[in-house]
Write a protein that holds these residues in place. Structure first.
Motif, mmCIF file in Angstrom:
data_model
loop_
_atom_site.group_PDB
_atom_site.id
_atom_site.type_symbol
_atom_site.label_atom_id
_atom_site.label_comp_id
_atom_site.label_asym_id
_atom_site.label_seq_id
_atom_site.Cartn_x
_atom_site.Cartn_y
_atom_site.Cartn_z
ATOM 1 N N HIS A 67 -6.518 8.370 7.931
ATOM 2 C CA HIS A 67 -7.004 8.865 6.642
ATOM 3 C C HIS A 67 -7.069 10.383 6.549
ATOM 4 N N GLY A 68 -7.017 11.072 7.685
ATOM 5 C CA GLY A 68 -7.152 12.518 7.663
ATOM 6 C C GLY A 68 -8.614 12.939 7.688
ATOM 7 N N HIS A 69 -8.833 14.208 8.048
ATOM 8 C CA HIS A 69 -10.199 14.680 8.264
ATOM 9 C C HIS A 69 -11.031 14.634 6.992
ATOM 10 N N ARG A 70 -10.481 15.094 5.905
ATOM 11 C CA ARG A 70 -11.267 15.181 4.665
ATOM 12 C C ARG A 70 -11.719 13.810 4.201
ATOM 13 N N ALA A 71 -10.787 12.850 4.146
ATOM 14 C CA ALA A 71 -11.145 11.507 3.679
ATOM 15 C C ALA A 71 -12.077 10.817 4.661
ATOM 16 N N ALA A 72 -11.792 10.954 5.973
ATOM 17 C CA ALA A 72 -12.641 10.304 6.976
ATOM 18 C C ALA A 72 -14.070 10.832 6.902
ATOM 19 N N PHE A 88 -15.864 2.473 0.133
ATOM 20 C CA PHE A 88 -14.768 1.521 -0.066
ATOM 21 C C PHE A 88 -13.737 2.087 -1.048
ATOM 22 N N ARG A 89 -14.208 2.814 -2.055
ATOM 23 C CA ARG A 89 -13.273 3.427 -3.005
ATOM 24 C C ARG A 89 -12.389 4.447 -2.292
ATOM 25 N N LEU A 90 -12.989 5.246 -1.426
ATOM 26 C CA LEU A 90 -12.223 6.242 -0.683
ATOM 27 C C LEU A 90 -11.206 5.576 0.238
ATOM 28 N N LEU A 91 -11.607 4.478 0.860
ATOM 29 C CA LEU A 91 -10.668 3.731 1.694
ATOM 30 C C LEU A 91 -9.502 3.214 0.856
ATOM 31 N N ASP A 92 -9.813 2.695 -0.329
ATOM 32 C CA ASP A 92 -8.762 2.189 -1.209
ATOM 33 C C ASP A 92 -7.791 3.295 -1.602
ATOM 34 N N GLU A 93 -8.319 4.486 -1.843
ATOM 35 C CA GLU A 93 -7.463 5.615 -2.215
ATOM 36 C C GLU A 93 -6.478 5.954 -1.099
ATOM 37 N N SER A 94 -6.957 5.928 0.130
ATOM 38 C CA SER A 94 -6.064 6.220 1.254
ATOM 39 C C SER A 94 -4.979 5.160 1.378
ATOM 40 N N LEU A 99 0.723 3.415 0.394
ATOM 41 C CA LEU A 99 1.678 2.587 -0.349
ATOM 42 C C LEU A 99 2.609 3.466 -1.170
ATOM 43 N N ASP A 100 2.070 4.503 -1.796
ATOM 44 C CA ASP A 100 2.891 5.413 -2.589
ATOM 45 C C ASP A 100 3.894 6.143 -1.706
ATOM 46 N N ASP A 101 3.470 6.520 -0.499
ATOM 47 C CA ASP A 101 4.389 7.173 0.431
ATOM 48 C C ASP A 101 5.512 6.222 0.846
ATOM 49 N N ARG A 102 5.174 4.958 1.034
ATOM 50 C CA ARG A 102 6.210 3.965 1.368
ATOM 51 C C ARG A 102 7.214 3.832 0.222
ATOM 52 N N ARG A 103 6.717 3.807 -0.991
ATOM 53 C CA ARG A 103 7.602 3.684 -2.149
ATOM 54 C C ARG A 103 8.492 4.912 -2.293
ATOM 55 N N THR A 104 7.942 6.081 -1.997
ATOM 56 C CA THR A 104 8.738 7.301 -2.034
ATOM 57 C C THR A 104 9.876 7.223 -1.026
ATOM 58 N N LEU A 105 9.563 6.785 0.182
ATOM 59 C CA LEU A 105 10.589 6.642 1.212
ATOM 60 C C LEU A 105 11.662 5.659 0.772
ATOM 61 N N GLN A 106 11.249 4.532 0.209
ATOM 62 C CA GLN A 106 12.214 3.538 -0.255
ATOM 63 C C GLN A 106 13.106 4.104 -1.356
ATOM 64 N N ALA A 107 12.515 4.905 -2.248
ATOM 65 C CA ALA A 107 13.293 5.507 -3.326
ATOM 66 C C ALA A 107 14.324 6.486 -2.769
ATOM 67 N N VAL A 108 13.918 7.269 -1.774
ATOM 68 C CA VAL A 108 14.856 8.204 -1.151
ATOM 69 C C VAL A 108 15.993 7.447 -0.483
ATOM 70 N N GLU A 109 15.667 6.378 0.236
ATOM 71 C CA GLU A 109 16.709 5.591 0.910
ATOM 72 C C GLU A 109 17.660 4.947 -0.099
ATOM 73 N N ARG A 110 17.093 4.448 -1.202
ATOM 74 C CA ARG A 110 17.957 3.872 -2.234
ATOM 75 C C ARG A 110 18.858 4.937 -2.840
ATOM 76 N N ALA A 229 2.660 4.069 11.934
ATOM 77 C CA ALA A 229 1.547 4.528 12.766
ATOM 78 C C ALA A 229 0.287 4.721 11.930
ATOM 79 N N ARG A 230 0.439 5.245 10.727
ATOM 80 C CA ARG A 230 -0.721 5.398 9.841
ATOM 81 C C ARG A 230 -1.310 4.051 9.479
ATOM 82 N N GLY A 231 -0.434 3.074 9.199
ATOM 83 C CA GLY A 231 -0.931 1.738 8.872
ATOM 84 C C GLY A 231 -1.714 1.129 10.018
ATOM 85 N N ARG A 232 -1.197 1.246 11.237
ATOM 86 C CA ARG A 232 -1.915 0.735 12.407
ATOM 87 C C ARG A 232 -3.226 1.467 12.604
ATOM 88 N N ALA A 233 -3.185 2.795 12.414
ATOM 89 C CA ALA A 233 -4.401 3.590 12.590
ATOM 90 C C ALA A 233 -5.465 3.201 11.572
#
Length: 249
Positions: A67-72, A88-94, A99-110, A229-233
């Motif tokens: 989540h990074g220092h600020r969010a954690a 819980f809201r902050l966790l949801d935001e992270s 998910l948005d980062d995953r979608r960005t990666l998928q868009a770049v690959e496409r 790695a972020r997902g596992r973390a």
């Protein structure tokens, strides 16, 4: 909560610090920041911590990688203030950001996958729309026609740094070489995916720095690895946070 703190074993700042290779000053800083619950003080003013503080520290350190220092820090402050819904809201935001980062990666690959080998454009009308023979490059008109955009769009992309055509020394017309055509096609694919010019610019810069599309394969694999790695973390952080919440009661 005070009576619970009193009933737990007492720990010194150094006891918490040693377990994680931290300094005692870091422990004090975390307490002052609200990441740890407030410590009790001895008659001489020394801080005393408990297993609850140890659990809070473990939760915070486990949340950091995902989540990074600020969010954690914000999550732990919310939990310690017993505003769990905010935590819980902050966790949801992270998680939403991941998910948005995953979608960005998928868009770049496409976008990269949709790029076809550059072919010489057909001549268009007008002096700056004429195709250039040989390996000199392509003028704005034929390139715009090939992409299905207006020449004004290519000029806008140029102003945003997405393409960097040179100028013909005799005519002053824009000339797009193979790398420019590649960048324009990639920008076109990403724009069709809904990405803003300011979001596309750093991706185009990465393509240029890599020297083309093929060297980006390693970068994309690394990107996948970092997201995994972020997902596992996040899973590890959630487990430690849940343990802390149970102990806190």
């Amino acid at each position: 909560m005070g009576s619970n703190l009193q009933s737990r074993v007492r720990l010194r700042p150094v006891d918490l610090a040693r377990e994680h290779g931290l300094s005692t000053q870091a422990i004090r800083n975390y307490e002052e920041a609200g990441i740890l619950p407030a410590a009790r003080r001895t008659p001489h003013g020394y801080r005393t911590y408990t297993s609850l503080h140890a659990g809070a520290l473990r939760a915070f350190l486990a949340l950091l990688p995902g989540h990074g220092h600020r969010a954690a820090a914000s999550i732990m402050r919310a939990v310690n203030q017993r505003t769990d819904e905010e935590a819980f809201r902050l966790l949801d935001e992270s998680h939403a950001q991941l998910l948005d980062d995953r979608r960005t990666l998928q868009a770049v690959e496409r976008a990269l996958g949709d790029l076809e080998p550059t072919t010489a454009p057909e001549p268009g009308a007008g002096p700056e729309s004429a195709a250039v023979t040989g390996s000199d490059g392509t003028f704005i008109g034929p390139l715009a026609g090939k992409l299905g955009v207006l020449p004004a769009t290519l000029r806008k992309w140029e102003a945003a740094g997405l393409v960097r055509p040179r100028r013909d020394p005799r005519t002053g017309y824009r000339v797009y070489d193979d790398a420019d055509v590649r960048d324009a096609r990639l920008a076109h694919q990403l724009r069709r995916g809904g990405y803003l010019l300011e979001q596309i610019a750093p991706l185009i810069a990465q393509v240029r720095a890599a020297g083309g599309l093929e060297p980006l394969e390693a970068a994309l694999r690394d990107w996948h690895g970092r997201l995994s790695a972020r997902g596992r973390a996040m899973l590890t952080g959630a487990a430690e946070l849940e343990a802390y919440l149970r102990e806190r009661g």
